[in-house]
Design an enzyme around this catalytic site. Sequence first.
Site, PDB file in Angstrom:
ATOM      1  N   ALA A 425       0.827  -1.043   0.053  1.00 29.16           N
ATOM      2  CA  ALA A 425       0.127   0.090   0.104  1.00 29.16           C
ATOM      3  C   ALA A 425       0.888   1.217   0.143  1.00 29.16           C
ATOM      4  O   ALA A 425       1.943   1.088   0.252  1.00 29.16           O
ATOM      5  CB  ALA A 425      -0.927  -0.067   1.245  1.00 29.16           C
ATOM      6  N   MET A 426       0.252   2.459  -0.368  1.00 30.56           N
ATOM      7  CA  MET A 426       1.097   3.699  -0.418  1.00 30.56           C
ATOM      8  C   MET A 426       0.264   4.740   0.150  1.00 30.56           C
ATOM      9  O   MET A 426      -1.005   5.044  -0.225  1.00 30.56           O
ATOM     10  CB  MET A 426       1.516   4.208  -1.786  1.00 30.56           C
ATOM     11  CG  MET A 426       2.237   5.394  -1.795  1.00 30.56           C
ATOM     12  SD  MET A 426       3.585   5.411  -0.943  1.00 30.56           S
ATOM     13  CE  MET A 426       3.670   7.071  -0.739  1.00 30.56           C
ATOM     14  N   GLU A 460      -1.483   2.655   6.873  1.00 29.58           N
ATOM     15  CA  GLU A 460      -1.833   3.902   5.732  1.00 29.58           C
ATOM     16  C   GLU A 460      -2.423   5.017   6.512  1.00 29.58           C
ATOM     17  O   GLU A 460      -2.086   6.154   6.199  1.00 29.58           O
ATOM     18  CB  GLU A 460      -2.148   3.537   4.576  1.00 29.58           C
ATOM     19  CG  GLU A 460      -1.664   2.143   3.937  1.00 29.58           C
ATOM     20  CD  GLU A 460      -0.244   2.316   3.750  1.00 29.58           C
ATOM     21  OE1 GLU A 460       0.634   1.420   4.051  1.00 29.58           O
ATOM     22  OE2 GLU A 460       0.302   3.692   3.571  1.00 29.58           O
TER      23      GLU A 460
END
Length: 948
Positions: A425-426, A460
């Site tokens: 994920a980012m 995140e």
Amino acid sequence: SECASLPRNMIENSMFEEEPDVVDLAKEPPMYPLEPDDVVYEPRSSRLLVRGLGENELDEEEEDYESSARLLGMSFMNRNASLRSNSSPYGGQAAGRACSFPSARSLLVGACVLVVIASVSVVIYFLPKCTFTKEGCHKANQSMTLIYPIASNGQLFPWTSMRLPRAVSPIHYDLTLQPNFTTMKFTGSVTITVKVNEDTKNVVLHSSGLVISKISIVPVGENQPKPAQYMEYHPWQQIAAQCPETLQKGKSYHLKLEYSANLSDSYYGFYKSSYRNKDGEQRWLAATQFEPLAARMAFPCFDEPAFKATFLIKINRDKEYISLSNMPKNKTTLVSGGFYQDVFDKSVTMSTYLVAFIVADFKNISMEANGTLVSVYAVPDKLDQVNHALETAIKLLDFYNCYFQMPYPLQKLDLVAIPDFQDGAMENWGLITFQETTILYENTSSLLDKQLVTIAIAHELAHQWFGNLVTMEWWNDLWLNEGFATFMEYMSIERIFPDLNVGDNFLAARFRAMGKDSLNSSHPITTPVATAEQVEEMFDSVSYVKGASILLMLKSSLSEEHFQIGVVNYLSQHKNANTQSEDLWASLSQITEMVNITELMKSWTLQKGFPLVTVTRNGTKMTLQQEHFLLSVDNSSSSSSYLWQIPLTSINSSCSNASSCKSVIMLKEQSATLYVPEEVQWVKFNVDMEGFYMVHYGEDGWSDLIILLKNNHLALSYQDRASLISDIFGLARLGKVSIQQVLNLTSYLVNETSTPPVTEALLQLNHIYRLLEKRGLLQLTARMKAYILGLFEKLIANQSWNEEESITQQKLRSSLLGVACSYSHPKCVEKAKNLFLNWTKSPANVSNPRDLMRTVFTVGIQHCDGWDSLLQAYSSSQLEAEREKMLQALASSTDVRKLIWLMQTSLNGEVIRTQELPLVLTTISKNFEGHLYAWGFVKENWDKIIKK
């Protein structure tokens, strides 16, 4: 073992699969041959002499000999030189001829020459105020000429560092982009408003792979832009705009660039991706991944974290697509060419690596929470798998708003499942992107899959404060982002979703991080980085898990309340700014004067590794001594210069309740002494494994603890029992304790039922088993297998093959039955085989326990046409969690031809997406039949893998 292998972080590139470390085999051969987990794969230029790597091995003898010599610490060229000199009639004495000794006169002349040379050297060295260069003596009051690199046009590039100059800094970007899914290119224009900090004629910024067609500059407030020239230095991905006039300090200018580029074939920059819908139609999309150094692949920019600015983004797209970016969409207008232009709101101040945009045909569901519109996007066919993500994001967002006492600053928060996405994920601000495995969850999936998705989202969302609102100044302090996000993910889930029991995951992650940090190839949490490769290497378990671990240790030392106050102070004092580690320590130091937090934490962030505390007891007296726990070549003691400030916690037999009986001392020196009452039978240090250090109790101390475990193991918490297992195996690897003592301790496990001690013991014992297996020690391997199965026979027999509601029980049985079936335990294999056969007859109607699917599939593929059946099911499945288990099972085959096909297919992106290649390689590397082939494949395809 059920979790995804995510190439970048523990959530973004992998908490669940260890990343390889670099070990110089020529300089530091290990105590025993290292496993693939311990070493990084070398480039193809260094090949090992192993059997069965391919048909060309006999054609590359010279390369193999050279590599083998290098691994043995020899110089291949020097060796050849010596062989040539020995055989040459022109070099050296003839065979059988006696060597003559130099005359006394020759010796005297030689000595005089040496004295003269030495005298001149000393005079030159001590000559005052003189620095020698190629041109001769250079006086200190004269400026030395800098050596400028050569730009791509052959001229001198006007900058000499990989870091950008501070002569100008960006204030705002106005960016327009238009992707074309026919040509697979995109065009763009960007106007960067810059502030001039010192007079200059050059604006140096980043650009990579962009074809710049036009560049101009104009002072803010004027309307006549002047053309500028530019040059490019490719190795540093820098361009320099050469302005027609000097830019004056204190003024602001508009720098405008027009450019084009290919949509990237990799997973970085502005890249193309595709998926097939239920009808088999291929659908294209474009997405971004900029962290750490890839924003420059999408638009010219000042691509360093400290160059924060605001962004106004416009995306031109076809009618059937949507576009997304960090901020809410402001308006959509029809522009030339029949395209629709989406204009997004001006962003908050942020770093370039957090900018994001997507053009796709995704669908979404949304819900408003406390003034923030939360949405989850996915491909249309998988929209029914996003409900859990939406509910989880809303709950966690509410928790973080409260905990940080600072509301999420944006009006919207999008979570997007990307079909092709290398990282887990980012945290792009307002537009978080995920691999489908880490966000999609179907109600019939296992609780372990649900836990994985929840952890990814928690990580995140924590970044929206740690990383986005407050950002590290440079990548050397990456842990300020990732260590905090990792710590907060566990803490938040323990509060909001206690049934997911993520504390056990954090405990296991700390054990694995210590395993990596014990190698000489580790690095300090904060360490200097300059090159792109060094920046990428910071995304490892040291920055993530060790960073989170020292925060846990600090919180335990300060108290929950004080720690939270310090965190809130840090965020409020550095909002929208960039920080270094010292800024965090300063904020935390404001809440207490009892501990010098700066000095305490520097000992953990500025030196690599962790301490081993050795305890020696003599009656009531206990001597404590710390040293660097380092897995070295010869078990020699590590450097005495390593010294930590250790919050050393302990409990003992007189009072073993951790919450009320825990005592703490600060071990600052190499050694210290403490006293315990005579009647104390045992002492356990590092209570609940909250400290990042190991403890060696000496032969008598271990004997006391082993007796305790055998008589009443419940006197210690399961965290303490797991840490004792981890410590004693680590000490055995270091040579501090015997294997016999290890087996004496593990014998208590016949009565153990808690998940963390059992899974830690299984991992450690299985590691030894695999070492023996790879070395072909058949008799000893069989004995080790029998020992492990005998140790857990009762626990294995008690495991159910039906649906299990408890996540801890799911973890326990998936680990136990996974090992049992891999060891060919008859009952386990028979049960798994039958479940697989029933499933293949009617996959839609037969549902196996989701936490056991990988075990069932792995057994099933070994029989008849099971492998082909599973591959077909993999190709048609829409459930990402299920597909991952299938892929791991396929990569566990004993058929080498199938394994080679899997690796090649994954690399090519056929049937199996290229983003899955790390998972395929990891699984095959743990496979006895396949590990050498995986190693050979990596070497032979090194360039292709790096390009991807």
